[in-house]
Design an enzyme around this catalytic site. Structure first.
Site, PDB file in Angstrom:
ATOM      1  N   TYR A 156       0.871  -1.223   0.095  1.00 26.35           N
ATOM      2  CA  TYR A 156      -0.015  -0.133  -0.007  1.00 26.35           C
ATOM      3  C   TYR A 156       0.799   1.375   0.104  1.00 26.35           C
ATOM      4  O   TYR A 156       1.963   1.373   0.734  1.00 26.35           O
ATOM      5  CB  TYR A 156      -0.795   0.199   1.462  1.00 26.35           C
ATOM      6  CG  TYR A 156      -1.815   1.190   1.627  1.00 26.35           C
ATOM      7  CD1 TYR A 156      -2.915   1.609   0.524  1.00 26.35           C
ATOM      8  CD2 TYR A 156      -1.668   2.062   2.410  1.00 26.35           C
ATOM      9  CE1 TYR A 156      -3.737   2.564   0.569  1.00 26.35           C
ATOM     10  CE2 TYR A 156      -2.589   3.075   2.638  1.00 26.35           C
ATOM     11  CZ  TYR A 156      -3.372   3.478   1.615  1.00 26.35           C
ATOM     12  OH  TYR A 156      -4.320   4.471   1.783  1.00 26.35           O
ATOM     13  N   ASP A 257       9.364   3.057  -0.112  1.00 24.48           N
ATOM     14  CA  ASP A 257       8.287   3.600   0.606  1.00 24.48           C
ATOM     15  C   ASP A 257       8.342   3.253   2.092  1.00 24.48           C
ATOM     16  O   ASP A 257       7.741   2.249   2.525  1.00 24.48           O
ATOM     17  CB  ASP A 257       6.910   3.103  -0.010  1.00 24.48           C
ATOM     18  CG  ASP A 257       5.661   3.798   0.729  1.00 24.48           C
ATOM     19  OD1 ASP A 257       5.990   4.452   1.840  1.00 24.48           O
ATOM     20  OD2 ASP A 257       4.649   3.779   0.330  1.00 24.48           O
ATOM     21  N   LYS A 285       3.863   9.355   8.781  1.00 22.17           N
ATOM     22  CA  LYS A 285       3.845   8.941  10.139  1.00 22.17           C
ATOM     23  C   LYS A 285       4.896   9.417  11.063  1.00 22.17           C
ATOM     24  O   LYS A 285       4.536  10.501  11.680  1.00 22.17           O
ATOM     25  CB  LYS A 285       3.838   7.391   9.994  1.00 22.17           C
ATOM     26  CG  LYS A 285       2.579   6.839   8.914  1.00 22.17           C
ATOM     27  CD  LYS A 285       2.224   5.318   8.917  1.00 22.17           C
ATOM     28  CE  LYS A 285       1.128   5.355   8.237  1.00 22.17           C
ATOM     29  NZ  LYS A 285       1.223   4.325   7.120  1.00 22.17           N
TER      30      LYS A 285
HETATM   31  C1  LIG Z   1       0.201   4.804   5.660  1.00 30.89           C
HETATM   32  C2  LIG Z   1       1.082   4.749   4.443  1.00 30.89           C
HETATM   33  C3  LIG Z   1       0.974   5.202   3.331  1.00 30.89           C
HETATM   34  C4  LIG Z   1      -0.050   6.499   3.318  1.00 30.89           C
HETATM   35  O1  LIG Z   1       0.368   7.689   4.232  1.00 30.89           O
HETATM   36  P1  LIG Z   1      -1.059   8.353   4.483  1.00 30.89           P
HETATM   37  O2  LIG Z   1      -0.401   9.549   5.433  1.00 30.89           O
HETATM   38  O3  LIG Z   1      -1.974   7.590   5.276  1.00 30.89           O
HETATM   39  O4  LIG Z   1      -1.535   8.932   3.231  1.00 30.89           O
HETATM   40  C5  LIG Z   1       1.657   5.059   2.236  1.00 30.89           C
HETATM   41  N1  LIG Z   1       2.658   4.164   2.185  1.00 30.89           N
HETATM   42  C6  LIG Z   1       2.799   3.266   3.325  1.00 30.89           C
HETATM   43  C7  LIG Z   1       3.740   2.329   3.281  1.00 30.89           C
HETATM   44  C8  LIG Z   1       2.008   3.441   4.512  1.00 30.89           C
HETATM   45  O5  LIG Z   1       2.067   2.712   5.394  1.00 30.89           O
END
Ligand SMILES: *Cc1c(COP(=O)(O)O)cnc(C)c1O
Length: 455
Positions: A156, A257, A285
């Site tokens: 994701y 990511d 995060k």
């Molecule tokens: C949470 C997450 C996202 C998205 O971040 P948001 O701040 O919710 O838009 C993208 N990549 C990874 C790996 C994530 O865990």
């Protein structure tokens, strides 16, 4: 034992709030997994959070293993973060002009991660979306027109259109498909967008090599979770990491990511821990310490393509917001000032992993635990521990058994992630006594699942 030993917590206030919320917000929540759809029951509306605990609208207290889905690595309401945000608040909440905290956080992030330059956004979604636009702009500068990106099934990367393809977690439905095909995992994503996203199985180096051989000249970037959290925890094999590095030879950029793993698995993220050398990385995060922040950064020659220096446009009214920068700075500084925190999180979480394995085995419930640092998923299936390596294997889990176990934990005041396909997070505020209480509750919960299954 004739009946479950668990007394359900009261939920009248949460139920009332949920009813009001559903009248004015789709599904009653502002992000889908909060609705408890995959585990059932009433989502708890949280009133406040301190340390390792949440208190809900009915006054029930829960030991928290979500940590706002990752940001709260220091625990909730950490004094240093609270004071930093309160201090920033005295000076106004948004300027629409550059300010000193953005410079300090950028200096700190580049020093810790090895990125040359970084750009702040307000969410992880913006960071990955912008990094991919940048990769397409950068790799097409010589007129090669690289339009395609590669991602991995069950990873994701936020909810930008081109990334909502086989996208994990809440989206883990019956996605069919094979090498290089891409089906949107959301309505409203045009097939034409999805068609520009090629999908490979995670931890399958041969599939990635083949895809790069066939289409490498058309591919701008390969984006991946360096440790997956969004299909449950999946850990990359050394062979897979080697194949990821080979994509650079085809002229594609490698984008890690690290929105979940950055500053969670080490001060230099999963990349630092596992020896990954991406061209670009994305963060979110933890980098915002519980306020809305994302970031992307990496090689100077690539980052210089971002506007206003370069031709790739990207902007944000609230990017670099002073409160958010203050929370991020305080969080990263606290992590850097406590060299013991990562080894401690690792040892606590592996203790939790071992305890879950023992408790499930004693109750006759099959689970397969993946754990690295403070990330852990216990898949309800009988694969050997540590062997679940991709989406297809994760999807074999018994989600009904997980849901029953989740409810049994919640009933004992343990707030686990409300989906089989998520990581839980241990924070610096968890202590051995919290872990022991969790394992005691887990023993009861596995037993109650086992009794439920046999009755
Ligand atoms: C949470 C997450 C996202 C998205 O971040 P948001 O701040 O919710 O838009 C993208 N990549 C990874 C790996 C994530 O865990």
């Amino acid at each position: 034992m004739t009946s479950t030993p668990l007394s359900p917590t009261p939920t009248a206030q949460s139920e009332a709030l949920f009813a009001r919320a559903r009248a004015v917000t789709p599904g009653g929540v502002n992000s889908p997994v909060r609705a408890f759809r995959s585990v059932g029951g009433t989502p708890r509306f949280i009133r406040e959070a301190h340390g390792a605990y949440l208190t809900d609208a009915d006054g029930a207290r829960y030991l928290d293993y979500i940590g706002s889905w990752g940001p709260m690595i220091l625990g909730h309401d950490h004094p240093a973060v609270r004071e930093a945000v309160a201090g920033a608040l005295q000076g106004g909440t948004s300027f629409g002009a550059p300010s000193w905290r953005e410079v300090e956080l950028a200096e700190l992030v580049t020093r810790l991660t090895g990125a040359d330059k970084v750009r702040f956004t307000s969410s992880g979604t913006e960071a990955t979306m912008s990094a991919l636009r940048l990769a397409r702009g950068f790799t097409s500068q010589h007129g090669t027109g690289r339009k395609f990106i590669v991602k991995f099934r069950g990873n994701y990367h936020g909810h930008a259109d081109g990334l909502l393809v086989e996208a994990g977690s809440g989206l883990m439905t019956n996605a069919a498909g094979h090498l290089g095909t891409s089906a949107p995992s959301s309505a409203g994503v045009p097939e034409e967008y999805a068609a520009l996203t090629l999908v490979c199985e995670y931890n399958d180096p041969a599939a990635l090599d083949t895809l790069m051989e066939l289409r490498g000249h058309e591919i701008a970037a390969v984006i991946f979770e360096p440790v997956v959290g969004n299909a449950g925890v999946l850990i990359p094999t050394p062979d897979f990491l080697a194949a990821l590095h080979r994509v650079k030879e085809a002229g594609a950029l490698l984008i890690a990511d690290e929105v979940m793993t950055g500053f969670r698995l080490s001060l230099s993220g999963a990349s630092g821990l596992l020896g990954i050398r991406p061209d670009l990385s994305c963060w979110g995060k933890i980098i915002g310490g519980g306020l809305p922040v994302g970031a992307y950064g990496g090689r100077a020659d690539v980052m210089e393509f971002v506007s206003p220096q370069g031709p790739v446009y990207q902007a944000g009214t609230l990017s670099g917001n002073p409160l958010a920068m203050a929370a991020g700075l305080a969080t990263l500084r606290a992590l850097e000032a406590d060299p013991d925190i990562y080894p401690r999180l690792e040892s606590y979480t592996s203790r939790l992993a071992q305890g879950l394995k023992d408790a499930a085995r004693d109750a006759g419930i099959p689970i397969s635990v993946n754990q690295i640092g403070s990330m852990l998923t216990a898949f309800h299936q009988d694969a050997p521990h540590g062997s679940v390596g991709n989406y297809t294997q994760a999807a074999r889990s018994d989600t009904a058994a997980f849901a029953a176990w989740f409810q049994a934990m919640l009933g004992q005041g343990i707030y686990w992630a409300p989906s089989q396909f998520e990581s839980i997070f241990v924070s610096g505020a968890h202590t051995v006594s919290e872990l022991d209480a969790t394992l005691e509750a887990a023993r009861h919960a596995y037993r109650s699942v086992s009794e439920g299954a046999s009755s």
